[in-house]
Design a protein around this motif. Structure first.
Motif, PDB file in Angstrom:
ATOM      1  N   VAL A  84      45.373-114.256  59.863  1.00 14.08           N
ATOM      2  CA  VAL A  84      45.986-112.922  59.722  1.00 14.08           C
ATOM      3  C   VAL A  84      47.500-113.029  59.602  1.00 14.08           C
ATOM      4  N   LEU A  85      48.057-112.017  58.945  1.00 13.05           N
ATOM      5  CA  LEU A  85      49.513-111.870  58.925  1.00 13.05           C
ATOM      6  C   LEU A  85      50.008-111.666  60.356  1.00 13.05           C
ATOM      7  N   VAL A  86      51.146-112.255  60.678  1.00 11.43           N
ATOM      8  CA  VAL A  86      51.766-111.969  61.975  1.00 11.43           C
ATOM      9  C   VAL A  86      52.328-110.552  61.908  1.00 11.43           C
ATOM     10  N   ASP A 150      39.086-104.840  55.823  1.00 12.99           N
ATOM     11  CA  ASP A 150      39.820-105.982  55.267  1.00 12.99           C
ATOM     12  C   ASP A 150      38.885-106.680  54.292  1.00 12.99           C
ATOM     13  N   ILE A 151      39.488-107.369  53.347  1.00 10.71           N
ATOM     14  CA  ILE A 151      38.663-108.123  52.398  1.00 10.71           C
ATOM     15  C   ILE A 151      38.209-109.438  53.020  1.00 10.71           C
ATOM     16  N   ASP A 152      38.875-109.840  54.082  1.00 14.74           N
ATOM     17  CA  ASP A 152      38.686-111.171  54.645  1.00 14.74           C
ATOM     18  C   ASP A 152      37.911-111.120  55.965  1.00 14.74           C
ATOM     19  N   ALA A 153      36.787-111.846  56.009  1.00 15.19           N
ATOM     20  CA  ALA A 153      35.945-111.830  57.216  1.00 15.19           C
ATOM     21  C   ALA A 153      36.681-112.434  58.414  1.00 15.19           C
ATOM     22  N   SER A 176      36.977-104.606  49.400  1.00 13.73           N
ATOM     23  CA  SER A 176      38.288-104.426  48.768  1.00 13.73           C
ATOM     24  C   SER A 176      38.703-102.956  48.834  1.00 13.73           C
ATOM     25  N   TRP A 177      39.814-102.703  49.475  1.00 15.27           N
ATOM     26  CA  TRP A 177      40.414-101.374  49.625  1.00 15.27           C
ATOM     27  C   TRP A 177      39.358-100.303  49.860  1.00 15.27           C
ATOM     28  N   TRP A 178      39.353 -99.254  49.036  1.00 18.36           N
ATOM     29  CA  TRP A 178      38.481 -98.113  49.337  1.00 18.36           C
ATOM     30  C   TRP A 178      37.000 -98.424  49.167  1.00 18.36           C
TER      31      TRP A 178
HETATM   32  C1  LIG Z   1      50.315-107.346  54.836  1.00 16.34           C
HETATM   33  S1  LIG Z   1      48.773-107.738  55.600  1.00 16.34           S
HETATM   34  C2  LIG Z   1      48.727-106.434  56.820  1.00 16.34           C
HETATM   35  C3  LIG Z   1      47.923-106.780  58.036  1.00 16.34           C
HETATM   36  C4  LIG Z   1      48.057-105.739  59.160  1.00 16.34           C
HETATM   37  N1  LIG Z   1      47.631-104.428  58.710  1.00 16.34           N
HETATM   38  C5  LIG Z   1      49.487-105.663  59.675  1.00 16.34           C
HETATM   39  O1  LIG Z   1      50.158-104.680  59.370  1.00 16.34           O
HETATM   40  O2  LIG Z   1      49.911-106.596  60.363  1.00 16.34           O
HETATM   41  C6  LIG Z   1      47.645-107.186  54.355  1.00 16.34           C
HETATM   42  C7  LIG Z   1      46.172-107.280  54.711  1.00 16.34           C
HETATM   43  O3  LIG Z   1      45.444-106.807  53.578  1.00 16.34           O
HETATM   44  C8  LIG Z   1      44.296-107.622  53.403  1.00 16.34           C
HETATM   45  N2  LIG Z   1      43.899-107.537  51.985  1.00 16.34           N
HETATM   46  C9  LIG Z   1      44.381-108.214  50.913  1.00 16.34           C
HETATM   47  N3  LIG Z   1      43.759-107.838  49.797  1.00 16.34           N
HETATM   48  C10 LIG Z   1      42.857-106.893  50.155  1.00 16.34           C
HETATM   49  C11 LIG Z   1      41.906-106.105  49.456  1.00 16.34           C
HETATM   50  N4  LIG Z   1      41.742-106.233  48.127  1.00 16.34           N
HETATM   51  N5  LIG Z   1      41.157-105.231  50.136  1.00 16.34           N
HETATM   52  C12 LIG Z   1      41.288-105.089  51.491  1.00 16.34           C
HETATM   53  N6  LIG Z   1      42.176-105.812  52.221  1.00 16.34           N
HETATM   54  C13 LIG Z   1      42.950-106.702  51.560  1.00 16.34           C
HETATM   55  C14 LIG Z   1      44.714-108.998  53.827  1.00 16.34           C
HETATM   56  O4  LIG Z   1      43.595-109.799  54.178  1.00 16.34           O
HETATM   57  C15 LIG Z   1      45.646-108.669  54.998  1.00 16.34           C
HETATM   58  O5  LIG Z   1      44.940-108.667  56.214  1.00 16.34           O
END
Ligand SMILES: C[S@@+](CC[C@H](N)C(=O)[O-])C[C@H]1O[C@@H](n2cnc3c(N)ncnc32)[C@H](O)[C@@H]1O
Length: 307
Positions: A84-86, A150-153, A176-178
């Motif tokens: 995950v993003l920090v 999230d797209i990532d498990a 993916s998104w919506w």
């Molecule tokens: C900038 S990070 C934000 C994480 C968290 N919400 C935060 O603010 O710390 C973006 C997140 O979007 C997810 N992501 C990327 N592409 C995506 C997609 N197509 N659909 C859903 N989530 C996606 C990534 O796995 C990541 O967890």
């Protein structure tokens, strides 16, 4: 090796003194202040080993949060892993705005959720990562029914662990998104999507974090375009969409929102004074007011607005 020698080693490796103290205190399970009064305390062999390994990683650029396995966000301690993003302090601007729209009291915090009641506002966090946004909203606004995607498990597993550890019931969906919440509508949609341009030289310094969490490629706006474009089909009338974006993307994101038909489009700045979050209200109508509340259970399913 004692405490003083360990900190001297960190200095020679070029690791910031505060980071070194935090790491050493973490491995010793002591508060950082303990180090000051115990600089001649010998370090157990396994502490030396783990601390030295962490110094190498930190010197190479690994985020401190990954080495500690946690990061504070909006007053909550969240577990983080390299999946995950920090979570960044800028994102707290988005959370504060969301809480204001939900009418949550500043500082209010409880693990007891009352979601599921008629009228509970439905909130979605798209791209939840560690769950930072979703968990913060759920903790501060127990009346809300919070979903996150999230797209990532791997990211969803971290978000699930954080929600459980902090006593929040959050519905998690992968996709993916919506598309992860097809057919569902919300009163409030939030997202901190990847928004760095694909050729931004800063990406090199962020190489430890998942690339798909940082950039959608291209000009950096593709994820924001998809989220804004899909929002009308997933927001109740009068619902809000709030998104985080780059410091130089405010005008572009406001244009996306206006072109999609959002009203009351506005931008909030972060503590550094940069435009950081933009949002708008969907189909507000002339009588719309400033807080969002849920529409479930209301006659005809029309959205209610209360101040
Ligand atoms: C900038 S990070 C934000 C994480 C968290 N919400 C935060 O603010 O710390 C973006 C997140 O979007 C997810 N992501 C990327 N592409 C995506 C997609 N197509 N659909 C859903 N989530 C996606 C990534 O796995 C990541 O967890």
């Amino acid at each position: 090796m004692d405490v003083a020698a360990a900190l001297a080693l960190a200095r020679r490796r070029g690791v910031d003194r505060l980071d070194a103290q935090v790491l050493l205190a973490h491995h010793l399970a002591q508060p950082r202040t303990w180090l000051i009064a115990h600089d001649d305390a010998p370090l157990p062999a396994e502490v030396q080993q783990r601390f030295t390994a962490d110094l190498e990683s930190r010197a190479a650029g690994a985020p401190l949060a990954y080495l500690l396995g946690e990061r504070e966000f909006h007053g909550l301690r969240l577990a983080v892993t390299p999946a995950v993003l920090v979570p960044r302090p800028e994102t707290e601007v988005l959370v504060d705005w969301a809480l204001a729209l939900l009418g949550a009291q500043p500082g209010e915090q409880t693990g007891e959720q009352t979601d599921g009641q008629p009228g509970a506002p439905r909130v979605i966090d798209l791209g939840t990562g560690s769950g930072a946004i979703a968990v913060s909203v759920a903790r501060r606004c127990p009346a809300a029914r919070v979903s996150a995607t999230d797209i990532d498990a791997g990211a969803l597993a971290v978000a699930r662990a954080n929600a459980q550890a902090l006593g929040c019931a959050i519905e998690l969906h992968q996709g993916s998104w919506w598309s992860a919440v097809a057919g569902q509508r919300f009163e409030l949609a939030l997202s901190n999507p990847p928004y760095i341009a694909g050729d931004d030289p800063h990406l090199a310094a962020l190489r430890y974090e998942p690339r798909h969490a940082l950039t959608p490629g291209g000009d950096g706006l593709d994820a924001l375009r998809m989220i804004v474009a899909g929002a009308p089909a997933h927001l109740e009338a009068g619902g809000w969409l709030l998104v985080e974006h780059g410091f130089d993307q405010g005008a572009a994101v406001r244009a996306l929102l206006v072109d999609a038909g959002f009203e009351t489009v506005q931008t909030r700045r972060d503590l550094a004074g940069h435009e950081r979050c933009s949002g708008g209200r969907w189909g507000a109508g002339p009588a719309a007011e400033s807080h969002v509340t849920g529409s479930r259970g209301t006659a005809g399913g029309d959205a209610k607005h209360a101040t």
